[in-house]
Design an enzyme around this catalytic site. Structure first.
Site, PDB file in Angstrom:
ATOM      1  N   LYS B  78       0.972  -1.412  -0.211  1.00 37.55           N
ATOM      2  CA  LYS B  78       0.161  -0.056  -0.131  1.00 37.55           C
ATOM      3  C   LYS B  78       0.928   1.410   0.161  1.00 37.55           C
ATOM      4  O   LYS B  78       2.007   1.415   0.644  1.00 37.55           O
ATOM      5  CB  LYS B  78      -0.907   0.026   1.053  1.00 37.55           C
ATOM      6  CG  LYS B  78      -2.021   1.030   1.272  1.00 37.55           C
ATOM      7  CD  LYS B  78      -2.718   0.945   2.462  1.00 37.55           C
ATOM      8  CE  LYS B  78      -3.945   2.066   2.325  1.00 37.55           C
ATOM      9  NZ  LYS B  78      -5.128   2.057   3.634  1.00 37.55           N
ATOM     10  N   SER B 158     -10.138   1.996   2.254  1.00 37.83           N
ATOM     11  CA  SER B 158      -9.280   2.859   1.410  1.00 37.83           C
ATOM     12  C   SER B 158      -7.762   2.060   0.885  1.00 37.83           C
ATOM     13  O   SER B 158      -7.616   2.492  -0.264  1.00 37.83           O
ATOM     14  CB  SER B 158      -8.297   3.769   2.508  1.00 37.83           C
ATOM     15  OG  SER B 158      -7.610   3.185   3.306  1.00 37.83           O
ATOM     16  N   SER B 182     -10.708  -0.058   6.668  1.00 43.19           N
ATOM     17  CA  SER B 182      -9.811  -0.136   5.094  1.00 43.19           C
ATOM     18  C   SER B 182      -9.453  -1.197   4.901  1.00 43.19           C
ATOM     19  O   SER B 182      -8.621  -1.181   3.662  1.00 43.19           O
ATOM     20  CB  SER B 182      -8.819   1.282   5.211  1.00 43.19           C
ATOM     21  OG  SER B 182      -9.699   2.544   5.242  1.00 43.19           O
TER      22      SER B 182
END
Lengths: 95, 494
Positions: B78, B158, B182
């Protein structure tokens, strides 16, 4: 409590975010909706409840007060938009 | 040769050990798959050169018989994790071009254990969002589609790029971060598995901060056991993060396959909220029955403050974000927009560098922390947070884990739910309470909706009891036997 355009302008100034007039208008509406949701919390009885700081009950760790890092000015400055002679450069602050 | 991109991490590791293929071959297969799936926009930065170098080093370790825990496994990182010398954007224009001079502890742990990084995956800007549509680097597209409808769907957020990459079989696993859901919500939307461990289990050092009392790192993979392996590598005490907890990391893979006979599974009645898709409620009941059939004892429990978790979250997270994001000022890193004076420069830089959702949250946060409102909003929310935490502690006196849905709907189309921020926020209704309380939670795929989209169930556990969460999740995974593939892969095979 309702947020008007002036309040948005004041908060944006505190947060150091420039907003246009049109943005201010939209933000006032959106922030009011969010606040309306948040204000549902007033229905909860919280007398005598301590505000929570951390979900884990632990003693903050302490270490000896000595320098453990440093001597890397090039690394620190490598991402700066502007730097000179080992310093970050900003617009003139003092006349 | 085997299809190298549809393996589990466990099978890939076994094959690498037996020299059925090399880490380089495994990595090349994933690079090829990534190139073919670029329209999904999973990555902000591809790091194929690094991946090839890491794979070569991994092969050398296998040759010497000195392979690490996840040696040679290609993963997506990420783009919220600082990676030394590799651009880290947090999905924001304000950090474009930022190359951290240090490595985040969690990514460093994974590289220590042999992980191969394919790229920095896309995310909502500063991890603020539930649909990966707030990224300054474009939307991520979910590899799943509704039956008979090719509208592009969101992957959730997210950590949308990470979840979509694992679902699209262009990475074997991925890292995410979870502040209000998320990891769990995108795992549910993409039909994969993802766990947010207990707050304090993984170090936050070097992960771009959003809301520091909530942020926690965790993995995505295509099985519960793979998640256990990845978390094993990521977790652990770090003196550089004062909220990381000094506790040994157990061998999580030992939980896999253990019997759930006698395990007490709590079902919280407050999670039957209006507006939840009836299919999801049915799936939840099915999940309860499956655990019961496996020998677990089902117990009705109550978490009375559940309905206030979202409101609490939308005070505390913006408050912390407004403080954390004060550092983006155009002086030390990232974007600078010149101004007439220092304040003018700050204001123009932040106006230009932050997107709409981030600005909205900074302003809400600034407002609830400002003089006159601090007690009424911020302290009030922190008091309610304590009550939410107490609800969990009380419930865990009666049960070992809780079973709930992960999200109130399946993945929605890009553009839907985007008119009003509050509607979007409702996505996190089932994931936020455990975040507020710091409890571990896993989401795993448990079935398909009538229009063919994956739906997830969530298991929550006691603090630092990821082992029981893995045990229960594995039992459920076995009963569900989820084998559906995203349409993207089916159409390719056809």
């Amino acid at each position: 409590m309702s947020i008007d355009k002036n309040t948005v302008r004041k908060v944006a100034r505190l947060a150091r975010i420039r907003t246009t007039d049109a943005e201010t208008e939209v933000l006032a509406g959106e922030m009011n909706n969010i606040l309306k949701m948040i204000e549902q919390l007033n229905a909860v009885k919280t007398d005598g409840v301590e505000p929570m700081t951390s979900v884990i009950e632990m003693q903050m760790p302490e270490r000896e007060d000595k320098v453990t890092d440093g001597g890397i000015p090039e690394k620190i400055l490598a991402n700066a938009p502007e730097h000179t002679a080992g310093f970050f450069v900003v617009p003139k602050v003092v006349e | 040769m085997k299809n190298l991109t549809n393996l589990t991490i466990k099978d890939a590791l076994a094959a690498l050990k037996k020299k059925e293929f090399t880490a380089t071959e495994l990595t090349e297969a994933h690079i090829k798959a990534t190139e073919a799936a670029r329209h999904l926009n999973c990555y902000i930065t591809e790091t194929f050169d690094i991946a090839r170098k890491q794979a070569k080093e991994s092969d050398a370790r296998y040759a010497k018989g000195a392979a690490g825990l996840i040696d040679g496994i290609p993963i997506a990182m990420k783009d919220l994790y600082c990676t030394e010398g590799v651009q880290t954007t947090a999905g924001s224009k304000i950090l474009k071009g930022f190359k951290p001079p240090y490595e985040s502890t969690v990514s460093g742990n994974m590289f220590r254990d042999g992980a191969v990084m394919l790229g920095k995956s896309n995310l909502d800007e500063f991890a603020m969002g539930s649909s990966n549509t707030t990224s300054a680097y474009g939307n991520v597209i979910n590899p799943w589609q509704r039956k008979g409808d090719n509208k592009p769907l969101v992957p959730g957020g997210s950590s949308g790029g990470s979840a979509a990459a694992v679902a699209a079989r262009i990475a074997l696993g991925a890292t995410g971060t979870d502040t209000g859901g998320s990891i769990r919500q995108p795992a549910a939307f993409c039909g994969i598995t993802g766990i947010k461990p207990t707050y304090g289990r993984c170090s936050r050092f070097g992960i771009v901060a959003f809301a520091s009392s909530l942020d926690q790192a965790g993995p995505f993979a295509r099985s519960v056991e793979d998640c256990a392996l990845l978390l094993q590598s990521m977790a652990g005490f770090d003196p550089k993060d004062s909220t990381s907890v000094n506790r040994a990391v157990p061998d999580y893979t030992k939980s896999i396959g253990q019997s759930v006979k006698g395990l007490k599974v709590g079902v919280p009645k407050e999670y039957r909220v209006d507006g939840t898709n009836p299919e999801i409620l049915q799936l939840w009941e099915k999940g309860v029955q499956m655990l019961k059939d496996a020998g677990a004892e089902i117990i009705d429990v109550s978490l009375p403050h559940t309905q206030y978790a979202l409101q609490t979250y939308y005070v505390i997270a913006p408050a912390e974000c407004s403080s954390n994001l004060a550092r983006y000022d155009g002086v030390r890193f990232g974007l600078r927009v010149e101004g007439e004076n220092l304040i003018d420069m700050y204001e123009k830089t932040r106006a230009e560098g932050f997107g709409k959702e981030v600005k909205r949250r900074i302003l809400i946060g600034t407002y609830v922390l400002s003089a006159g409102y601090y007690d009424a909003y911020y302290n009030k929310a922190r008091r309610v947070r304590k009550l939410i935490w107490q609800d969990f502690i009380e419930a865990y006196k009666k049960c070992d884990v809780l079973l709930t849905p992960t999200a109130p709907t399946a993945a929605f189309a890009i553009g839907e739910k985007m008119q009003d921020p509050v509607t979007m926020y409702l996505n996190d209704i089932f994931t936020v309470p455990a975040s507020m309380a710091g409890m571990p939670g896993i989401s795993l795929p448990a079935g398909l909706s009538a229009d063919g989209l994956p739906l997830g169930l969530q298991l929550l556990g006691k603090p630092f009891d990821e082992e029981t969460v893995f045990k229960a999740a594995h039992a459920l995974e076995k009963a569900v036997n989820f084998t559906a593939l995203p349409q993207l892969l089916l159409s390719k095979a056809a």
